[in-house]
Design an enzyme around this catalytic site. Structure first.
Site, PDB file in Angstrom:
ATOM      1  N   ASN A   1       0.838  -1.199   0.000  1.00  0.00           N
ATOM      2  CA  ASN A   1       0.000   0.000   0.000  1.00  0.00           C
ATOM      3  C   ASN A   1       0.873   1.248   0.000  1.00  0.00           C
ATOM      4  O   ASN A   1       2.036   1.188   0.377  1.00  0.00           O
ATOM      5  CB  ASN A   1      -0.917  -0.010   1.225  1.00  0.00           C
ATOM      6  CG  ASN A   1      -2.116  -0.915   1.036  1.00  0.00           C
ATOM      7  OD1 ASN A   1      -2.660  -1.014  -0.045  1.00  0.00           O
ATOM      8  ND2 ASN A   1      -2.527  -1.598   2.092  1.00  0.00           N
TER       9      ASN A   1
ATOM     10  N   CYS B   1      -5.257  -7.245  -3.667  1.00  0.00           N
ATOM     11  CA  CYS B   1      -5.819  -6.961  -2.352  1.00  0.00           C
ATOM     12  C   CYS B   1      -6.897  -7.998  -2.078  1.00  0.00           C
ATOM     13  O   CYS B   1      -7.443  -8.589  -3.010  1.00  0.00           O
ATOM     14  CB  CYS B   1      -6.396  -5.544  -2.332  1.00  0.00           C
ATOM     15  SG  CYS B   1      -7.166  -5.044  -0.780  1.00  0.00           S
ATOM     16  N   HIS B   2      -7.219  -8.234  -0.800  1.00  0.00           N
ATOM     17  CA  HIS B   2      -8.255  -9.218  -0.467  1.00  0.00           C
ATOM     18  C   HIS B   2      -9.548  -8.575   0.025  1.00  0.00           C
ATOM     19  O   HIS B   2     -10.406  -9.246   0.582  1.00  0.00           O
ATOM     20  CB  HIS B   2      -7.735 -10.211   0.576  1.00  0.00           C
ATOM     21  CG  HIS B   2      -7.052  -9.565   1.742  1.00  0.00           C
ATOM     22  ND1 HIS B   2      -5.745  -9.812   2.057  1.00  0.00           N
ATOM     23  CD2 HIS B   2      -7.489  -8.678   2.654  1.00  0.00           C
ATOM     24  CE1 HIS B   2      -5.401  -9.108   3.117  1.00  0.00           C
ATOM     25  NE2 HIS B   2      -6.450  -8.424   3.503  1.00  0.00           N
TER      26      HIS B   2
ATOM     27  N   HIS C   1      -9.955  -0.350  -2.154  1.00  0.00           N
ATOM     28  CA  HIS C   1     -10.536   0.017  -0.873  1.00  0.00           C
ATOM     29  C   HIS C   1     -11.762   0.926  -1.010  1.00  0.00           C
ATOM     30  O   HIS C   1     -12.349   1.318  -0.015  1.00  0.00           O
ATOM     31  CB  HIS C   1      -9.501   0.688   0.056  1.00  0.00           C
ATOM     32  CG  HIS C   1      -8.478  -0.270   0.565  1.00  0.00           C
ATOM     33  ND1 HIS C   1      -7.450   0.127   1.404  1.00  0.00           N
ATOM     34  CD2 HIS C   1      -8.296  -1.587   0.370  1.00  0.00           C
ATOM     35  CE1 HIS C   1      -6.685  -0.917   1.686  1.00  0.00           C
ATOM     36  NE2 HIS C   1      -7.176  -1.966   1.066  1.00  0.00           N
TER      37      HIS C   1
ATOM     38  N   TYR D   1     -11.750   7.644   4.183  1.00  0.00           N
ATOM     39  CA  TYR D   1     -11.633   8.022   2.775  1.00  0.00           C
ATOM     40  C   TYR D   1     -12.648   9.052   2.336  1.00  0.00           C
ATOM     41  O   TYR D   1     -12.560   9.579   1.227  1.00  0.00           O
ATOM     42  CB  TYR D   1     -11.810   6.787   1.875  1.00  0.00           C
ATOM     43  CG  TYR D   1     -10.881   5.643   2.156  1.00  0.00           C
ATOM     44  CD1 TYR D   1      -9.588   5.857   2.645  1.00  0.00           C
ATOM     45  CD2 TYR D   1     -11.284   4.333   1.925  1.00  0.00           C
ATOM     46  CE1 TYR D   1      -8.749   4.795   2.898  1.00  0.00           C
ATOM     47  CE2 TYR D   1     -10.440   3.267   2.175  1.00  0.00           C
ATOM     48  CZ  TYR D   1      -9.176   3.505   2.667  1.00  0.00           C
ATOM     49  OH  TYR D   1      -8.336   2.449   2.913  1.00  0.00           O
TER      50      TYR D   1
END
Length: 517
Positions: free
Chosen positions: A149, A170-171, A214, A270
């Site tokens: 990241n 990414c998971h 994300h 975010y």
């Protein structure tokens, strides 16, 4: 088929051990050579010992080559993984603690917001150095698989400036997919559509997720041919625990109509709506787990994890090694991508790739997270089309911050770095421009040893802060543990603090006072 995989940052136990075990569950990959590279010799040696025990106990011919020579690790590599954390926990701590002084309360701070933007300044130059070595010594068709990241900024920089084919992994999509599955399971039991003891696997729920890392949105979800998107709010509000642990995600679902992939703590930092007023932050987080919104929660967990690594390693070595089995394979995309490319078995996952007309209402050339298919022909990504407008607007705001952060890191542009901070949704909601300028200068000064590209600019940043102190123009900062610190306050104490804050705010309003951050 013998292939060579270089693991950069191999001293990261969690990722390295898991990825190696995943890859070695594929019979055709049993003789893989893994080149482990790290700058921390002690961690590298510990991880090597643990992974070799796993391999030996499973009777596999795979080989581990630990090295402190990066080019040696990359020499002839077919695949390269990056799992580095540039600057380690010392730098990470300043990503959290300095913005907190200016009122920017982050849970994770490694993707966007003040911490994520600074993390990119440290990581992008390191990854571009990796790319230079990859171009010069790795195999001709090498694929760079980035787990580091901030995912979007890093992957964007490597593709644009690194000259290396890079895919970000990414998971997060898998995690949210499981949540949707559990919600459908709970609802289906209540409706009598499945038995009280039946469970669903996420493979039974078809989804399409699209957006940016994300901030990816489940734009389609079907179970037994039923479109579950119109029912999504009902599903999540009816779940026994998610209304408590996923307050932000459910509120965004309520207002947007779509569920986001990422955790409550991630999503809350975010966007500009949930962590901008100190007294309101506890209303949106849950302290049962750090990932639900704890201030600096990921920093705390990583710090504790490092300590466990150091103290528990002798005990791990005394335990019987765990055999490598197909049943133990994780849901991380990395091993499935390599399996698909090497064997031709088709894999469908969600990957971070350059937007080449894939999401049509997000900026061309940005890095997006979308469905993709892997086989011997490569990684193929279908066109998604337009995102719903609210989802696209939220992503677009973040993309412009990512773009400025990426360009600042590559060109060592302090002004552009500050503009990236200024345009970040949460930072902009909390800080005025001068606070942003001074916060960024402070972060540059404190992180100087990890920011070689800014070497000529940091003395000036230090001087600006000194001048502000001398002239009485230094902005007001606070000393705080944050509005949601699990290890310092109980839930009851948080509630009491919230009520006191509200009472103080009401008194201040009555007296005609203004709030300072």
């Amino acid at each position: 088929m013998t292939i060579r995989i270089a693991m950069l940052g191999a001293g990261s136990l969690g990722f390295t051990r898991r990825l190696v075990r995943d890859i070695l569950t594929v019979p055709e990959l049993a003789d893989t050579t893994f080149a482990f590279y790290d700058i921390n010799e002690r961690n590298l040696e510990m991880v090597t010992q643990l992974v070799r025990r796993d391999i030996d106990a499973s009777g596999l011919p795979a080989v581990i080559e630990p090295t402190l020579d990066r080019r040696g690790a990359l020499d002839g590599a077919d695949y390269v993984f990056s799992v580095i954390r540039q600057g380690g926990l010392d730098a990470f701590r300043t990503d959290i603690e300095i913005p907190l002084k200016y009122g920017v309360d982050q849970c994770v701070g490694d993707t966007l917001c003040a911490g994520g933007v600074m993390y990119a300044q440290r990581t992008i130059p390191a990854l571009l150095d990796f790319c230079k070595d990859i171009r010069e010594v790795a195999g001709p068709d090498v694929l760079f698989l980035n787990y580091s990241n901030p995912m979007a900024m890093n992957t964007w920089a490597c593709n644009e400036y690194g000259g290396v084919r890079t895919v970000g992994l990414c998971h997060g999509v898998q995690g949210g997919h499981w949540q949707i599955t559990r919600c459908i399971e709970h609802w289906a039991k209540r409706e009598g559509m499945i038995g009280p003891d039946e469970t669903l696997h996420r493979s039974e729920v078809d989804i399409i997720a699209a957006g940016i890392n994300h901030q990816t949105w489940y734009v389609k979800a079907q179970w037994r041919g039923i479109d579950m998107i119109p029912k999504m709010l009902e599903l999540f509000e009816g779940h026994p625990t998610y209304p408590q642990t996923e307050k932000v995600r459910i509120d965004v679902l309520r207002r947007f109509g779509y569920y986001s992939t990422e955790s409550n703590g991630h999503l809350s930092e975010y966007v500009p709506w949930y962590r901008k007023r100190v007294e309101e932050i506890p209303d949106w987080i849950d302290l049962s787990s750090w990932i639900n919104g704890e201030t600096g929660g990921y920093l705390r967990v990583c710090t504790e994890g490092r300590n466990w690594f150091e103290t528990d390693f002798p005990n791990w070595m005394k335990e019987d090694p765990k055999p490598i089995t197909a049943e133990g394979r994780s849901e991380e995309h990395g091993s499935y991508i390599i399996e698909g490319l090497e064997t031709g078995r088709v894999y469908r996952g969600h990957f971070n790739v350059v937007n080449d007309g894939i999401i049509t209402n997000l900026p061309q050339g940005s890095v997006i997270e979308v469905p993709g298919y892997v086989d011997r022909n490569g990684i193929n990504v279908p066109v998604v089309g337009d995102l719903p407008l609210a989802c696209a607007a939220t992503c677009a705001a973040s993309i412009r911050v990512q773009e400025m952060g990426k360009e600042a890191a590559v060109h060592a542009d302090v002004t552009l770095l500050k503009q990236a901070m200024l345009h970040d949704p949460l930072v902009g909601a909390v800080c005025n421009p001068e606070e942003v300028w001074q916060m960024t200068d402070e972060m540059l000064v404190e992180q100087a040893r990890w920011l070689p590209q800014y070497a000529e600019d940091i003395p000036a940043a230090r001087q600006r802060l000194l001048d502000a102190e001398r002239h009485g123009t230094r902005v007001k900062t606070v000393t705080t543990e944050g509005a949601a610190r699990l290890h310092t306050k109980t839930v009851e104490e948080m509630a009491a603090d919230r009520e006191r804050s509200r009472a103080n705010a009401a008194a201040a309003d009555k007296a005609g006072m203004t709030k300072t951050s």
